[in-house]
Design a protein around this motif. Structure first.
Motif, PDB file in Angstrom:
ATOM      1  N   ASN A  59     -56.012  54.406  16.590  1.00 44.52           N
ATOM      2  CA  ASN A  59     -55.909  55.781  16.065  1.00 44.52           C
ATOM      3  C   ASN A  59     -54.591  56.027  15.340  1.00 44.52           C
ATOM      4  OD1 ASN A  59     -58.472  56.810  16.986  1.00 44.52           O
ATOM      5  ND2 ASN A  59     -57.625  56.656  19.043  1.00 44.52           N
ATOM      6  N   ASP A  60     -54.033  54.995  14.702  1.00 44.38           N
ATOM      7  CA  ASP A  60     -52.759  55.139  13.991  1.00 44.38           C
ATOM      8  C   ASP A  60     -52.698  54.221  12.774  1.00 44.38           C
ATOM      9  OD1 ASP A  60     -50.230  56.247  13.570  1.00 44.38           O
ATOM     10  OD2 ASP A  60     -49.233  54.636  14.670  1.00 44.38           O
ATOM     11  N   ILE A  61     -53.803  54.061  12.048  1.00 45.27           N
ATOM     12  CA  ILE A  61     -53.832  53.192  10.868  1.00 45.27           C
ATOM     13  C   ILE A  61     -54.081  54.025   9.628  1.00 45.27           C
ATOM     14  CG2 ILE A  61     -55.104  51.337   9.721  1.00 45.27           C
ATOM     15  CD1 ILE A  61     -55.641  50.200  12.537  1.00 45.27           C
ATOM     16  N   THR A  62     -53.220  53.817   8.616  1.00 44.25           N
ATOM     17  CA  THR A  62     -53.361  54.534   7.349  1.00 44.25           C
ATOM     18  C   THR A  62     -53.555  53.581   6.169  1.00 44.25           C
ATOM     19  OG1 THR A  62     -52.056  56.372   8.186  1.00 44.25           O
ATOM     20  CG2 THR A  62     -52.252  56.227   5.811  1.00 44.25           C
ATOM     21  N   SER A  63     -53.101  52.335   6.281  1.00 44.74           N
ATOM     22  CA  SER A  63     -53.298  51.327   5.236  1.00 44.74           C
ATOM     23  C   SER A  63     -54.024  50.139   5.843  1.00 44.74           C
ATOM     24  CB  SER A  63     -51.954  50.834   4.683  1.00 44.74           C
ATOM     25  OG  SER A  63     -51.190  51.874   4.164  1.00 44.74           O
ATOM     26  N   VAL A  64     -55.002  49.609   5.119  1.00 42.95           N
ATOM     27  CA  VAL A  64     -55.772  48.473   5.621  1.00 42.95           C
ATOM     28  C   VAL A  64     -56.077  47.513   4.478  1.00 42.95           C
ATOM     29  CG1 VAL A  64     -57.937  49.764   5.409  1.00 42.95           C
ATOM     30  CG2 VAL A  64     -57.822  47.804   6.932  1.00 42.95           C
ATOM     31  N   GLY A  65     -55.814  46.225   4.698  1.00 47.47           N
ATOM     32  CA  GLY A  65     -56.022  45.232   3.654  1.00 47.47           C
ATOM     33  C   GLY A  65     -56.680  43.962   4.154  1.00 47.47           C
ATOM     34  N   PRO A  66     -57.964  43.776   3.854  1.00 46.98           N
ATOM     35  CA  PRO A  66     -58.628  42.522   4.203  1.00 46.98           C
ATOM     36  C   PRO A  66     -58.102  41.371   3.342  1.00 46.98           C
ATOM     37  CG  PRO A  66     -60.224  44.245   3.725  1.00 46.98           C
ATOM     38  CD  PRO A  66     -58.888  44.732   3.276  1.00 46.98           C
ATOM     39  N   PRO A  67     -58.218  40.144   3.832  1.00 48.99           N
ATOM     40  CA  PRO A  67     -57.833  39.002   3.010  1.00 48.99           C
ATOM     41  C   PRO A  67     -58.853  38.773   1.900  1.00 48.99           C
ATOM     42  CG  PRO A  67     -58.762  38.254   5.088  1.00 48.99           C
ATOM     43  CD  PRO A  67     -58.668  39.749   5.163  1.00 48.99           C
ATOM     44  N   GLN A  68     -58.434  38.086   0.851  1.00 46.34           N
ATOM     45  CA  GLN A  68     -59.363  37.766  -0.234  1.00 46.34           C
ATOM     46  C   GLN A  68     -60.520  36.957   0.318  1.00 46.34           C
ATOM     47  OE1 GLN A  68     -56.654  35.952  -3.142  1.00 46.34           O
ATOM     48  NE2 GLN A  68     -57.054  37.713  -4.456  1.00 46.34           N
ATOM     49  N   GLY A  69     -61.705  37.224  -0.177  1.00 53.58           N
ATOM     50  CA  GLY A  69     -62.893  36.494   0.239  1.00 53.58           C
ATOM     51  C   GLY A  69     -63.609  37.095   1.432  1.00 53.58           C
ATOM     52  N   TYR A  70     -63.129  38.227   1.940  1.00 57.38           N
ATOM     53  CA  TYR A  70     -63.755  38.888   3.091  1.00 57.38           C
ATOM     54  C   TYR A  70     -64.035  40.346   2.764  1.00 57.38           C
ATOM     55  CZ  TYR A  70     -62.522  34.992   6.137  1.00 57.38           C
ATOM     56  OH  TYR A  70     -62.430  33.756   6.713  1.00 57.38           O
ATOM     57  N   TYR A  71     -65.020  40.906   3.433  1.00 58.10           N
ATOM     58  CA  TYR A  71     -65.220  42.353   3.439  1.00 58.10           C
ATOM     59  C   TYR A  71     -65.272  42.782   4.900  1.00 58.10           C
ATOM     60  CZ  TYR A  71     -70.203  41.303   4.178  1.00 58.10           C
ATOM     61  OH  TYR A  71     -71.398  40.837   4.661  1.00 58.10           O
ATOM     62  N   CYS A  72     -64.730  43.946   5.173  1.00 62.12           N
ATOM     63  CA  CYS A  72     -64.586  44.384   6.559  1.00 62.12           C
ATOM     64  C   CYS A  72     -65.181  45.764   6.782  1.00 62.12           C
ATOM     65  CB  CYS A  72     -63.111  44.413   6.957  1.00 62.12           C
ATOM     66  SG  CYS A  72     -62.301  42.805   6.826  1.00 62.12           S
ATOM     67  N   TYR A  73     -65.700  45.954   7.970  1.00 63.76           N
ATOM     68  CA  TYR A  73     -66.165  47.248   8.452  1.00 63.76           C
ATOM     69  C   TYR A  73     -65.155  47.709   9.500  1.00 63.76           C
ATOM     70  CZ  TYR A  73     -70.706  46.618   6.212  1.00 63.76           C
ATOM     71  OH  TYR A  73     -71.711  46.457   5.287  1.00 63.76           O
ATOM     72  N   LEU A  74     -64.705  48.947   9.380  1.00 65.36           N
ATOM     73  CA  LEU A  74     -63.717  49.503  10.299  1.00 65.36           C
ATOM     74  C   LEU A  74     -64.356  50.662  11.053  1.00 65.36           C
ATOM     75  CD1 LEU A  74     -61.827  49.102   7.264  1.00 65.36           C
ATOM     76  CD2 LEU A  74     -60.555  48.429   9.296  1.00 65.36           C
ATOM     77  N   TYR A  75     -64.202  50.668  12.373  1.00 60.91           N
ATOM     78  CA  TYR A  75     -64.937  51.590  13.232  1.00 60.91           C
ATOM     79  C   TYR A  75     -64.027  52.544  13.996  1.00 60.91           C
ATOM     80  CZ  TYR A  75     -68.714  48.268  12.464  1.00 60.91           C
ATOM     81  OH  TYR A  75     -69.665  47.461  11.890  1.00 60.91           O
ATOM     82  N   ARG A  76     -64.571  53.721  14.264  1.00 59.12           N
ATOM     83  CA  ARG A  76     -63.868  54.704  15.091  1.00 59.12           C
ATOM     84  C   ARG A  76     -63.875  54.288  16.564  1.00 59.12           C
ATOM     85  NH1 ARG A  76     -62.607  59.151  12.274  1.00 59.12           N
ATOM     86  NH2 ARG A  76     -63.889  59.690  10.473  1.00 59.12           N
ATOM     87  N   ASN A  77     -64.961  53.682  17.020  1.00 59.66           N
ATOM     88  CA  ASN A  77     -65.057  53.335  18.432  1.00 59.66           C
ATOM     89  C   ASN A  77     -64.456  51.954  18.703  1.00 59.66           C
ATOM     90  OD1 ASN A  77     -66.959  51.324  17.915  1.00 59.66           O
ATOM     91  ND2 ASN A  77     -68.675  52.704  18.203  1.00 59.66           N
ATOM     92  N   TYR A  78     -64.578  51.484  19.928  1.00 63.61           N
ATOM     93  CA  TYR A  78     -63.961  50.228  20.347  1.00 63.61           C
ATOM     94  C   TYR A  78     -64.940  49.059  20.385  1.00 63.61           C
ATOM     95  CZ  TYR A  78     -60.194  53.329  21.728  1.00 63.61           C
ATOM     96  OH  TYR A  78     -59.192  54.265  21.709  1.00 63.61           O
ATOM     97  N   SER A  79     -66.176  49.267  19.940  1.00 60.89           N
ATOM     98  CA  SER A  79     -67.186  48.217  20.063  1.00 60.89           C
ATOM     99  C   SER A  79     -67.861  47.848  18.745  1.00 60.89           C
ATOM    100  CB  SER A  79     -68.246  48.639  21.078  1.00 60.89           C
ATOM    101  OG  SER A  79     -68.872  49.839  20.645  1.00 60.89           O
ATOM    102  N   CYS A  80     -67.251  48.213  17.629  1.00 55.03           N
ATOM    103  CA  CYS A  80     -67.790  47.874  16.304  1.00 55.03           C
ATOM    104  C   CYS A  80     -69.223  48.356  16.123  1.00 55.03           C
ATOM    105  CB  CYS A  80     -67.686  46.375  16.032  1.00 55.03           C
ATOM    106  SG  CYS A  80     -65.993  45.768  15.954  1.00 55.03           S
ATOM    107  N   THR A  81     -69.482  49.560  16.577  1.00 57.57           N
ATOM    108  CA  THR A  81     -70.791  50.175  16.372  1.00 57.57           C
ATOM    109  C   THR A  81     -70.564  51.623  15.953  1.00 57.57           C
ATOM    110  OG1 THR A  81     -70.939  50.850  18.695  1.00 57.57           O
ATOM    111  CG2 THR A  81     -71.958  48.744  18.108  1.00 57.57           C
ATOM    112  N   GLY A  82     -71.585  52.206  15.365  1.00 56.53           N
ATOM    113  CA  GLY A  82     -71.508  53.620  15.020  1.00 56.53           C
ATOM    114  C   GLY A  82     -70.760  53.891  13.722  1.00 56.53           C
ATOM    115  N   ASP A  83     -70.115  55.050  13.689  1.00 52.45           N
ATOM    116  CA  ASP A  83     -69.425  55.547  12.500  1.00 52.45           C
ATOM    117  C   ASP A  83     -68.405  54.531  11.997  1.00 52.45           C
ATOM    118  OD1 ASP A  83     -68.634  57.294  10.487  1.00 52.45           O
ATOM    119  OD2 ASP A  83     -67.239  58.367  11.790  1.00 52.45           O
ATOM    120  N   ASN A  84     -68.508  54.184  10.699  1.00 48.17           N
ATOM    121  CA  ASN A  84     -67.596  53.167  10.161  1.00 48.17           C
ATOM    122  C   ASN A  84     -67.282  53.379   8.692  1.00 48.17           C
ATOM    123  OD1 ASN A  84     -69.315  51.288   8.344  1.00 48.17           O
ATOM    124  ND2 ASN A  84     -70.562  51.542  10.181  1.00 48.17           N
ATOM    125  N   LEU A  85     -66.193  52.798   8.304  1.00 51.21           N
ATOM    126  CA  LEU A  85     -65.783  52.687   6.910  1.00 51.21           C
ATOM    127  C   LEU A  85     -66.225  51.300   6.497  1.00 51.21           C
ATOM    128  CD1 LEU A  85     -64.196  53.873   4.520  1.00 51.21           C
ATOM    129  CD2 LEU A  85     -62.134  52.928   5.534  1.00 51.21           C
TER     130      LEU A  85
END
Length: 119
Positions: A59-85
């Protein structure tokens, strides 16, 4: 007495040496403030594995950068499910608080995937 101490020290050293070291495929670069500032950390991950952000970044991230060659899903919860960016790709998002998303200071886990054609 010294012999017992020596055996105890040796046993401890062997136990530490036998502890496996977690190896990561890559790392997601995250920072607590906009434009890659504040507290920043490379958070290791394996392809398609759910990773919970370290406590100081939850609950304290404002900048996020995946490495080249990857795409990432970022989640509000702790189990990588539900609401995501979803589908965040390199170079990432330098300011989640710019009004374009409502995920600023609201992320707790992530999962990254290697892109088609990546090495």
């Amino acid at each position: 007495m010294q012999f017992t101490l020596a055996i105890s020290v040796l046993a401890t050293a062997l136990a530490v040496a036998a502890t496996p070291v977690k190896r990561w495929d890559n790392a997601l670069y995250v920072c607590s403030d906009a434009n890659w500032s504040g507290t920043c950390e490379n958070v290791g991950f394996n392809n398609e594995e759910c990773i919970v952000f370290p406590g100081e970044l939850q609950n304290d991230i404002t900048s996020v950068g995946p490495p080249q060659g990857y795409y990432c899903y970022l989640y509000r919860n702790y189990s990588c499910t539900g609401d995501n960016l979803s589908s965040v790709v390199y170079p990432g998002i330098s300011d989640l608080g710019d009004g374009n998303t409502d995920y600023n200071d609201g992320l707790n886990s992530f999962k990254c995937f290697g892109s088609v054609g990546s090495e």
